[in-house]
Motif scaffolding. Sequence first.
Motif, short mmCIF file in Angstrom:
data_model
loop_
_atom_site.label_atom_id
_atom_site.label_comp_id
_atom_site.label_asym_id
_atom_site.label_seq_id
_atom_site.Cartn_x
_atom_site.Cartn_y
_atom_site.Cartn_z
N THR A 244 40.58 -29.57 4.73
CA THR A 244 39.81 -30.56 4.49
C THR A 244 38.47 -30.67 4.90
O THR A 244 37.86 -29.67 5.50
N LYS A 245 37.51 -31.55 4.60
CA LYS A 245 36.47 -31.67 5.02
C LYS A 245 35.98 -31.52 6.60
O LYS A 245 35.07 -30.98 7.23
N ASP A 246 36.84 -32.13 7.33
CA ASP A 246 36.73 -32.25 8.66
C ASP A 246 37.88 -31.74 9.62
O ASP A 246 38.07 -32.20 10.83
N GLY A 247 38.75 -30.90 8.85
CA GLY A 247 39.83 -30.61 9.88
C GLY A 247 40.77 -29.86 8.91
O GLY A 247 40.75 -29.37 7.75
N GLN A 248 42.25 -30.05 9.08
CA GLN A 248 43.35 -29.50 8.51
C GLN A 248 44.58 -30.70 8.65
O GLN A 248 44.55 -31.33 9.33
N ILE A 249 45.47 -30.58 7.26
CA ILE A 249 46.46 -31.46 7.16
C ILE A 249 47.75 -30.89 6.69
O ILE A 249 47.52 -29.76 6.37
N ILE A 294 43.71 -25.75 -4.30
CA ILE A 294 43.90 -27.09 -3.64
C ILE A 294 42.97 -27.24 -2.74
O ILE A 294 42.34 -28.27 -2.48
N GLU A 295 42.57 -26.26 -1.83
CA GLU A 295 41.45 -26.39 -0.61
C GLU A 295 40.14 -26.62 -1.28
O GLU A 295 39.35 -27.40 -0.44
N SER A 296 39.79 -26.18 -2.11
CA SER A 296 38.44 -26.58 -2.75
C SER A 296 38.39 -27.84 -3.42
O SER A 296 37.29 -28.50 -3.22
N VAL A 297 39.35 -28.61 -3.75
CA VAL A 297 39.23 -29.89 -3.77
C VAL A 297 39.42 -30.68 -2.56
O VAL A 297 38.54 -31.51 -2.57
N LEU A 298 40.38 -30.30 -1.67
CA LEU A 298 40.33 -31.12 -0.43
C LEU A 298 39.18 -30.95 0.49
O LEU A 298 38.86 -31.85 1.16
N ALA A 299 38.20 -30.16 0.26
CA ALA A 299 37.04 -29.90 0.99
C ALA A 299 35.95 -30.86 0.83
O ALA A 299 35.20 -31.13 1.52
N SER A 300 36.30 -31.99 -0.12
CA SER A 300 35.36 -32.98 -0.74
C SER A 300 35.46 -34.16 0.28
O SER A 300 34.63 -34.97 0.03
N ASN A 301 36.61 -34.30 0.94
CA ASN A 301 36.86 -35.41 1.69
C ASN A 301 37.50 -35.06 3.25
O ASN A 301 37.96 -34.06 3.32
N THR A 302 37.73 -36.19 3.85
CA THR A 302 38.21 -36.16 5.00
C THR A 302 39.80 -36.11 5.22
O THR A 302 40.46 -36.56 4.32
N ILE A 307 45.23 -38.11 3.53
CA ILE A 307 46.38 -38.48 4.15
C ILE A 307 46.75 -39.84 3.41
O ILE A 307 47.84 -40.10 2.99
N GLU A 308 45.81 -40.88 3.38
CA GLU A 308 46.09 -42.08 3.11
C GLU A 308 46.41 -42.00 1.46
O GLU A 308 47.23 -42.67 0.80
N GLN A 309 45.59 -41.23 0.71
CA GLN A 309 45.78 -41.01 -0.74
C GLN A 309 46.93 -40.48 -1.08
O GLN A 309 47.69 -41.06 -2.11
N LEU A 310 47.47 -39.61 -0.36
CA LEU A 310 48.49 -38.79 -0.77
C LEU A 310 49.80 -39.67 -0.49
O LEU A 310 50.78 -39.74 -1.55
N ASN A 311 50.03 -40.28 0.50
CA ASN A 311 51.02 -41.05 1.10
C ASN A 311 51.26 -42.24 0.25
O ASN A 311 52.32 -42.86 -0.44
N VAL A 315 53.45 -38.78 -1.90
CA VAL A 315 53.49 -37.43 -1.46
C VAL A 315 53.34 -37.27 -0.03
O VAL A 315 52.43 -38.19 0.68
N ALA A 316 54.11 -36.60 0.56
CA ALA A 316 54.33 -36.63 2.01
C ALA A 316 53.02 -35.71 2.74
O ALA A 316 52.93 -34.70 2.18
N ALA A 317 52.34 -36.47 3.46
CA ALA A 317 51.15 -35.67 4.15
C ALA A 317 50.97 -36.39 5.36
O ALA A 317 51.11 -37.51 5.59
N GLY A 318 50.58 -35.45 6.37
CA GLY A 318 50.19 -36.15 7.89
C GLY A 318 49.21 -35.23 8.55
O GLY A 318 48.82 -33.97 8.19
N PRO A 319 48.81 -35.77 9.81
CA PRO A 319 47.73 -35.22 10.49
C PRO A 319 48.62 -34.09 11.39
O PRO A 319 49.88 -34.00 11.44
#
Length: 399
Positions: A244-249, A294-302, A307-311, A315-319
Amino acid sequence: MSPNIPRASTALQNLTVLDLSRVRAGPTCARQFADWGANVIKIEAPERLEGGDPIGGPRHAGDFQNLHRNKRSITLDLKSEQGRATLLRLAEKADILIENFRPDVKRRLKIDYPDLKAVNPRIVYASISAYGQTGPYETWPGFDQIAQGMGGLMSVTGLPGQGPVRAGAAVADMAAGLFAALGIMVALLERERSGEGQYVEASLLAAQIFMLDFQAARWLIDKVVPGQAGNNHPTSIPTGVYKTKDGQINIATTGSPTWTRFCKAIGAEHFLDNPNYASNALRVQNRDAMNADIESVLASNTSAYWIEQLNAQGVAAGPIYAIDEMFADPQVKHIGVATAMKTPDRGTLQVVRQPVSLSRTPSKVVMHSPERGEHTDEVLAEFGFSAGEIEELKKAGAT
Protein backbone atom coordinates in the motif's frame (compact mmCIF):
# COMPACT_ATOMS: atom_id res chain seq x y z
CA MET A 1 -7.08 -37.34 46.18
CA SER A 2 -7.75 -33.59 46.13
CA PRO A 3 -4.76 -31.69 47.50
CA ASN A 4 -5.47 -28.18 48.74
CA ILE A 5 -3.56 -26.36 46.02
CA PRO A 6 -4.56 -23.45 43.77
CA ARG A 7 -6.47 -24.69 40.73
CA ALA A 8 -6.56 -22.92 37.38
CA SER A 9 -10.12 -24.17 36.80
CA THR A 10 -12.65 -26.52 38.29
CA ALA A 11 -13.10 -28.29 34.93
CA LEU A 12 -10.45 -31.00 35.42
CA GLN A 13 -9.86 -30.72 39.16
CA ASN A 14 -10.51 -34.45 39.64
CA LEU A 15 -7.51 -35.44 37.49
CA THR A 16 -3.91 -36.04 38.53
CA VAL A 17 -1.22 -35.89 35.86
CA LEU A 18 2.38 -37.09 36.11
CA ASP A 19 4.42 -35.10 33.61
CA LEU A 20 7.79 -36.66 32.79
CA SER A 21 8.21 -34.69 29.58
CA ARG A 22 10.76 -32.09 28.59
CA VAL A 23 11.46 -29.39 25.97
CA ARG A 24 8.13 -28.36 24.29
CA ALA A 25 5.74 -30.96 22.85
CA GLY A 26 5.21 -32.86 26.10
CA PRO A 27 5.06 -29.78 28.34
CA THR A 28 2.55 -28.25 25.92
CA CYS A 29 0.36 -31.31 26.36
CA ALA A 30 0.67 -31.14 30.15
CA ARG A 31 -0.07 -27.42 30.18
CA GLN A 32 -3.48 -28.12 28.63
CA PHE A 33 -4.40 -30.09 31.73
CA ALA A 34 -2.73 -27.69 34.18
CA ASP A 35 -4.59 -24.72 32.72
CA TRP A 36 -7.91 -26.49 33.15
CA GLY A 37 -7.36 -27.34 36.80
CA ALA A 38 -5.76 -30.79 36.84
CA ASN A 39 -3.18 -31.56 39.52
CA VAL A 40 -0.14 -31.60 37.22
CA ILE A 41 3.08 -32.82 38.81
CA LYS A 42 6.18 -32.08 36.77
CA ILE A 43 8.74 -34.82 37.49
CA GLU A 44 12.32 -33.72 36.86
CA ALA A 45 15.72 -35.25 37.35
CA PRO A 46 17.68 -33.94 40.33
CA GLU A 47 19.87 -31.04 39.25
CA ARG A 48 23.08 -33.00 39.79
CA LEU A 49 22.04 -35.35 36.97
CA GLU A 50 21.58 -32.59 34.40
CA GLY A 51 24.93 -31.10 33.55
CA GLY A 52 25.50 -28.26 31.09
CA ASP A 53 22.74 -26.12 29.68
CA PRO A 54 19.26 -26.77 31.10
CA ILE A 55 16.97 -28.83 28.90
CA GLY A 56 14.15 -26.61 27.70
CA GLY A 57 16.05 -23.36 28.20
CA PRO A 58 16.81 -21.15 31.23
CA ARG A 59 14.26 -21.70 33.98
CA HIS A 60 13.47 -18.04 34.57
CA ALA A 61 13.33 -17.05 30.89
CA GLY A 62 10.03 -16.19 29.28
CA ASP A 63 9.68 -19.44 27.32
CA PHE A 64 9.94 -21.68 30.38
CA GLN A 65 7.71 -19.41 32.45
CA ASN A 66 4.99 -19.40 29.79
CA LEU A 67 5.17 -23.17 29.26
CA HIS A 68 5.15 -24.51 32.83
CA ARG A 69 2.67 -22.33 34.73
CA ASN A 70 0.02 -23.98 36.91
CA LYS A 71 2.25 -27.04 37.53
CA ARG A 72 4.16 -28.25 40.57
CA SER A 73 7.62 -29.81 40.44
CA ILE A 74 9.24 -32.75 42.17
CA THR A 75 12.58 -34.41 41.52
CA LEU A 76 13.10 -38.15 41.03
CA ASP A 77 16.10 -40.11 39.85
CA LEU A 78 14.32 -42.61 37.65
CA LYS A 79 17.57 -44.48 37.03
CA SER A 80 17.64 -45.49 40.68
CA GLU A 81 15.52 -48.34 42.00
CA GLN A 82 14.10 -46.10 44.74
CA GLY A 83 13.19 -43.40 42.21
CA ARG A 84 11.48 -45.90 39.91
CA ALA A 85 9.59 -47.45 42.84
CA THR A 86 8.43 -43.97 43.87
CA LEU A 87 7.13 -43.27 40.38
CA LEU A 88 5.16 -46.52 40.38
CA ARG A 89 3.68 -45.62 43.73
CA LEU A 90 2.62 -42.23 42.40
CA ALA A 91 1.18 -43.90 39.31
CA GLU A 92 -1.13 -46.02 41.47
CA LYS A 93 -3.17 -42.88 42.23
CA ALA A 94 -2.64 -40.93 39.00
CA ASP A 95 -4.99 -40.63 36.03
CA ILE A 96 -2.51 -39.63 33.34
CA LEU A 97 1.20 -39.95 32.62
CA ILE A 98 2.85 -37.92 29.86
CA GLU A 99 6.37 -38.64 28.60
CA ASN A 100 8.50 -37.85 25.57
CA PHE A 101 11.57 -40.01 26.09
CA ARG A 102 12.96 -41.79 23.07
CA PRO A 103 11.08 -45.11 22.91
CA ASP A 104 14.10 -47.19 23.92
CA VAL A 105 14.78 -45.05 27.02
CA LYS A 106 11.52 -45.72 28.85
CA ARG A 107 11.81 -49.41 28.08
CA ARG A 108 15.28 -49.48 29.53
CA LEU A 109 14.08 -47.61 32.65
CA LYS A 110 11.14 -50.04 32.95
CA ILE A 111 8.59 -47.23 33.09
CA ASP A 112 6.77 -48.11 29.85
CA TYR A 113 2.99 -48.42 29.62
CA PRO A 114 2.88 -52.13 30.57
CA ASP A 115 4.88 -51.36 33.73
CA LEU A 116 2.45 -48.65 34.84
CA LYS A 117 -0.66 -50.48 33.70
CA ALA A 118 0.36 -53.34 36.00
CA VAL A 119 0.01 -51.06 39.03
CA ASN A 120 -2.92 -48.98 37.73
CA PRO A 121 -5.09 -50.38 34.91
CA ARG A 122 -7.02 -47.08 34.77
CA ILE A 123 -4.03 -44.93 33.89
CA VAL A 124 -3.93 -43.16 30.53
CA TYR A 125 -0.31 -43.22 29.39
CA ALA A 126 0.68 -40.77 26.64
CA SER A 127 3.92 -40.98 24.69
CA ILE A 128 5.10 -38.19 22.41
CA SER A 129 8.06 -39.00 20.16
CA ALA A 130 9.74 -37.50 17.14
CA TYR A 131 8.85 -40.16 14.59
CA GLY A 132 6.74 -42.83 16.33
CA GLN A 133 7.27 -45.59 18.87
CA THR A 134 8.34 -48.17 16.26
CA GLY A 135 9.85 -48.17 12.80
CA PRO A 136 13.21 -47.43 11.20
CA TYR A 137 13.60 -44.02 12.89
CA GLU A 138 12.28 -44.87 16.37
CA THR A 139 15.62 -44.26 18.13
CA TRP A 140 16.55 -41.11 16.22
CA PRO A 141 16.58 -37.88 18.21
CA GLY A 142 14.20 -35.29 16.82
CA PHE A 143 13.25 -31.67 17.18
CA ASP A 144 10.64 -29.34 15.73
CA GLN A 145 12.70 -28.12 12.78
CA ILE A 146 13.63 -31.67 11.78
CA ALA A 147 9.93 -32.60 11.80
CA GLN A 148 9.02 -29.48 9.82
CA GLY A 149 11.47 -30.55 7.12
CA MET A 150 10.59 -34.24 7.09
CA GLY A 151 6.88 -33.46 7.40
CA GLY A 152 6.83 -31.34 4.24
CA LEU A 153 6.14 -27.93 5.78
CA MET A 154 9.49 -26.38 4.82
CA SER A 155 8.96 -27.32 1.17
CA VAL A 156 5.82 -25.17 0.92
CA THR A 157 7.03 -22.29 3.11
CA GLY A 158 8.90 -19.33 1.61
CA LEU A 159 9.18 -17.66 -1.78
CA PRO A 160 9.21 -19.69 -5.02
CA GLY A 161 12.72 -20.94 -5.68
CA GLN A 162 13.99 -19.73 -2.32
CA GLY A 163 14.73 -23.19 -0.98
CA PRO A 164 13.30 -24.70 2.21
CA VAL A 165 12.20 -22.29 4.95
CA ARG A 166 11.20 -23.19 8.50
CA ALA A 167 8.03 -21.72 9.96
CA GLY A 168 8.63 -19.02 12.55
CA ALA A 169 6.88 -20.95 15.34
CA ALA A 170 7.29 -24.50 16.66
CA VAL A 171 4.43 -25.91 14.59
CA ALA A 172 5.33 -29.61 14.90
CA ASP A 173 6.04 -29.44 18.63
CA MET A 174 2.87 -27.53 19.45
CA ALA A 175 0.66 -29.66 17.22
CA ALA A 176 2.03 -32.90 18.66
CA GLY A 177 1.40 -31.67 22.21
CA LEU A 178 -2.12 -30.50 21.46
CA PHE A 179 -3.06 -33.67 19.57
CA ALA A 180 -1.69 -35.76 22.43
CA ALA A 181 -3.86 -33.79 24.87
CA LEU A 182 -6.87 -34.41 22.65
CA GLY A 183 -6.06 -38.12 22.53
CA ILE A 184 -5.82 -38.24 26.32
CA MET A 185 -9.20 -36.56 26.68
CA VAL A 186 -10.75 -39.10 24.29
CA ALA A 187 -9.20 -41.92 26.33
CA LEU A 188 -10.55 -40.43 29.55
CA LEU A 189 -14.04 -40.20 28.09
CA GLU A 190 -13.81 -43.82 26.96
CA ARG A 191 -12.60 -44.79 30.44
CA GLU A 192 -15.90 -43.56 31.84
CA ARG A 193 -17.57 -46.39 29.92
CA SER A 194 -14.96 -49.16 30.10
CA GLY A 195 -13.26 -48.43 33.41
CA GLU A 196 -9.86 -48.98 31.76
CA GLY A 197 -7.09 -46.65 30.72
CA GLN A 198 -5.13 -47.03 27.50
CA TYR A 199 -2.01 -46.05 25.62
CA VAL A 200 -1.99 -42.77 23.65
CA GLU A 201 0.70 -42.10 21.08
CA ALA A 202 1.56 -38.93 19.16
CA SER A 203 4.60 -37.88 17.18
CA LEU A 204 5.98 -34.65 15.81
CA LEU A 205 6.15 -36.22 12.35
CA ALA A 206 2.53 -37.39 12.23
CA ALA A 207 1.28 -34.11 13.73
CA GLN A 208 3.21 -32.05 11.20
CA ILE A 209 1.89 -34.09 8.29
CA PHE A 210 -1.67 -33.72 9.63
CA MET A 211 -1.14 -29.95 9.85
CA LEU A 212 -0.38 -29.82 6.11
CA ASP A 213 -4.13 -30.39 5.68
CA PHE A 214 -5.15 -29.30 2.16
CA GLN A 215 -1.54 -29.35 0.97
CA ALA A 216 -1.32 -33.04 1.85
CA ALA A 217 -4.68 -33.69 0.20
CA ARG A 218 -3.48 -32.02 -3.00
CA TRP A 219 -0.91 -34.80 -3.33
CA LEU A 220 -2.83 -37.76 -1.88
CA ILE A 221 -5.96 -37.13 -3.94
CA ASP A 222 -5.01 -34.92 -6.88
CA LYS A 223 -1.35 -36.01 -7.25
CA VAL A 224 -0.16 -32.40 -7.27
CA VAL A 225 3.15 -31.77 -5.51
CA PRO A 226 2.67 -28.39 -3.79
CA GLY A 227 5.56 -25.96 -3.99
CA GLN A 228 6.48 -22.66 -2.45
CA ALA A 229 3.98 -19.91 -3.15
CA GLY A 230 5.45 -17.22 -0.94
CA ASN A 231 2.76 -14.94 0.44
CA ASN A 232 0.29 -15.98 -2.24
CA HIS A 233 -2.31 -18.58 -1.33
CA PRO A 234 -1.67 -21.66 -3.49
CA THR A 235 -5.25 -22.07 -4.71
CA SER A 236 -7.35 -19.06 -3.63
CA ILE A 237 -6.63 -16.01 -5.79
CA PRO A 238 -6.14 -13.17 -5.03
CA THR A 239 -5.05 -13.95 -1.51
CA GLY A 240 -1.71 -12.71 -0.21
CA VAL A 241 0.39 -9.73 0.84
CA TYR A 242 -0.09 -6.46 -1.03
CA LYS A 243 1.83 -3.19 -0.88
CA THR A 244 0.00 0.00 0.00
CA LYS A 245 1.05 3.63 0.21
CA ASP A 246 2.68 3.14 3.60
CA GLY A 247 3.28 -0.58 4.06
CA GLN A 248 1.79 -3.99 3.38
CA ILE A 249 -1.47 -5.74 4.24
CA ASN A 250 -3.00 -9.19 3.94
CA ILE A 251 -6.04 -9.63 1.71
CA ALA A 252 -8.01 -12.87 1.33
CA THR A 253 -10.44 -13.17 -1.58
CA THR A 254 -12.21 -16.49 -2.13
CA GLY A 255 -14.77 -17.18 -4.83
CA SER A 256 -16.40 -15.02 -7.50
CA PRO A 257 -18.82 -13.11 -5.23
CA THR A 258 -15.94 -12.02 -2.98
CA TRP A 259 -13.84 -11.13 -6.03
CA THR A 260 -16.64 -8.84 -7.18
CA ARG A 261 -16.90 -7.17 -3.75
CA PHE A 262 -13.12 -6.80 -3.66
CA CYS A 263 -12.98 -4.99 -7.00
CA LYS A 264 -15.77 -2.63 -5.95
CA ALA A 265 -14.18 -1.99 -2.52
CA ILE A 266 -10.91 -0.78 -4.06
CA GLY A 267 -12.66 1.15 -6.83
CA ALA A 268 -11.39 -1.16 -9.57
CA GLU A 269 -14.60 -2.41 -11.15
CA HIS A 270 -12.78 -2.50 -14.49
CA PHE A 271 -10.99 -5.64 -13.27
CA LEU A 272 -14.35 -7.41 -13.60
CA ASP A 273 -14.29 -6.78 -17.35
CA ASN A 274 -10.76 -8.13 -17.82
CA PRO A 275 -11.09 -11.54 -19.50
CA ASN A 276 -7.81 -12.66 -17.92
CA TYR A 277 -9.41 -12.38 -14.46
CA ALA A 278 -12.83 -13.81 -15.30
CA SER A 279 -12.46 -17.02 -13.21
CA ASN A 280 -10.36 -18.31 -10.36
CA ALA A 281 -8.49 -20.56 -12.79
CA LEU A 282 -7.64 -17.57 -14.99
CA ARG A 283 -6.67 -15.49 -11.98
CA VAL A 284 -4.27 -18.28 -10.93
CA GLN A 285 -2.83 -18.39 -14.44
CA ASN A 286 -2.40 -14.60 -14.56
CA ARG A 287 -1.60 -14.07 -10.91
CA ASP A 288 1.53 -11.94 -11.32
CA ALA A 289 -0.09 -9.46 -13.71
CA MET A 290 -3.22 -9.28 -11.57
CA ASN A 291 -1.24 -8.67 -8.36
CA ALA A 292 0.66 -5.87 -10.07
CA ASP A 293 -2.62 -4.29 -11.17
CA ILE A 294 -4.01 -4.58 -7.62
CA GLU A 295 -0.91 -2.98 -6.07
CA SER A 296 -1.07 -0.09 -8.55
CA VAL A 297 -4.49 0.73 -7.09
CA LEU A 298 -3.58 0.12 -3.44
CA ALA A 299 -0.56 2.45 -3.75
CA SER A 300 -2.96 5.39 -3.72
CA ASN A 301 -3.83 5.09 -0.04
CA THR A 302 -2.71 3.80 3.35
CA SER A 303 -2.90 0.34 4.86
CA ALA A 304 -5.39 1.48 7.51
CA TYR A 305 -7.65 2.99 4.84
CA TRP A 306 -7.75 -0.16 2.71
CA ILE A 307 -8.27 -2.47 5.69
CA GLU A 308 -11.30 -0.40 6.68
CA GLN A 309 -12.67 -0.27 3.14
CA LEU A 310 -12.27 -3.97 2.43
CA ASN A 311 -13.72 -5.24 5.70
CA ALA A 312 -16.69 -2.88 5.32
CA GLN A 313 -17.47 -4.68 2.05
CA GLY A 314 -17.08 -8.16 3.54
CA VAL A 315 -13.60 -8.79 2.16
CA ALA A 316 -11.12 -10.12 4.72
CA ALA A 317 -8.09 -7.87 5.15
CA GLY A 318 -5.75 -7.17 8.03
CA PRO A 319 -2.47 -5.67 9.12
CA ILE A 320 0.82 -7.56 9.24
CA TYR A 321 2.20 -7.04 12.71
CA ALA A 322 5.47 -7.49 14.50
CA ILE A 323 4.89 -9.30 17.80
CA ASP A 324 4.89 -6.08 19.88
CA GLU A 325 2.42 -4.46 17.49
CA MET A 326 0.18 -7.51 17.67
CA PHE A 327 -0.11 -7.35 21.46
CA ALA A 328 -0.91 -3.61 21.21
CA ASP A 329 -3.83 -4.18 18.81
CA PRO A 330 -7.19 -3.17 20.35
CA GLN A 331 -8.89 -6.45 19.41
CA VAL A 332 -6.05 -8.49 20.90
CA LYS A 333 -6.34 -6.45 24.07
CA HIS A 334 -10.12 -6.86 24.07
CA ILE A 335 -10.03 -10.66 23.94
CA GLY A 336 -7.38 -10.73 26.68
CA VAL A 337 -4.85 -13.07 25.09
CA ALA A 338 -2.13 -11.90 27.48
CA THR A 339 -2.75 -12.53 31.17
CA ALA A 340 -0.84 -11.80 34.37
CA MET A 341 1.25 -14.33 36.29
CA LYS A 342 2.81 -13.44 39.64
CA THR A 343 6.31 -14.83 40.25
CA PRO A 344 8.56 -14.64 43.30
CA ASP A 345 11.68 -13.63 41.37
CA ARG A 346 10.52 -11.57 38.38
CA GLY A 347 7.43 -9.85 39.68
CA THR A 348 4.27 -9.98 37.58
CA LEU A 349 4.82 -11.38 34.09
CA GLN A 350 2.51 -11.51 31.12
CA VAL A 351 1.92 -14.94 29.57
CA VAL A 352 -0.39 -16.21 26.83
CA ARG A 353 -3.67 -17.61 28.14
CA GLN A 354 -5.60 -20.54 26.74
CA PRO A 355 -7.15 -19.55 23.39
CA VAL A 356 -10.50 -21.19 24.18
CA SER A 357 -12.98 -19.96 26.79
CA LEU A 358 -15.53 -21.87 28.85
CA SER A 359 -18.50 -20.06 30.37
CA ARG A 360 -18.78 -21.91 33.72
CA THR A 361 -15.28 -23.26 34.30
CA PRO A 362 -12.83 -20.74 32.83
CA SER A 363 -9.07 -21.20 32.87
CA LYS A 364 -6.78 -18.93 34.87
CA VAL A 365 -3.09 -18.68 35.67
CA VAL A 366 -2.86 -19.30 39.42
CA MET A 367 0.69 -20.62 39.89
CA HIS A 368 4.04 -19.50 38.52
CA SER A 369 6.32 -21.99 36.84
CA PRO A 370 7.93 -23.97 39.66
CA GLU A 371 11.52 -24.22 40.74
CA ARG A 372 13.09 -27.64 40.24
CA GLY A 373 11.79 -29.91 43.00
CA GLU A 374 9.98 -27.05 44.74
CA HIS A 375 7.08 -29.28 45.76
CA THR A 376 8.77 -32.66 46.28
CA ASP A 377 8.01 -33.02 49.97
CA GLU A 378 4.41 -31.83 49.83
CA VAL A 379 3.53 -33.93 46.76
CA LEU A 380 5.01 -37.10 48.22
CA ALA A 381 3.15 -36.46 51.46
CA GLU A 382 -0.10 -36.06 49.53
CA PHE A 383 0.50 -39.45 47.93
CA GLY A 384 0.86 -41.08 51.35
CA PHE A 385 4.63 -41.06 51.88
CA SER A 386 5.57 -40.64 55.52
CA ALA A 387 8.10 -38.08 56.69
CA GLY A 388 10.53 -40.93 57.34
CA GLU A 389 10.10 -42.33 53.83
CA ILE A 390 10.65 -38.91 52.29
CA GLU A 391 13.84 -38.49 54.31
CA GLU A 392 15.08 -41.93 53.25
CA LEU A 393 14.54 -41.04 49.58
CA LYS A 394 16.59 -37.88 50.08
CA LYS A 395 19.41 -39.77 51.77
CA ALA A 396 19.44 -42.31 48.95
CA GLY A 397 19.68 -39.55 46.36
CA ALA A 398 16.43 -40.63 44.74
CA THR A 399 14.90 -37.13 44.93
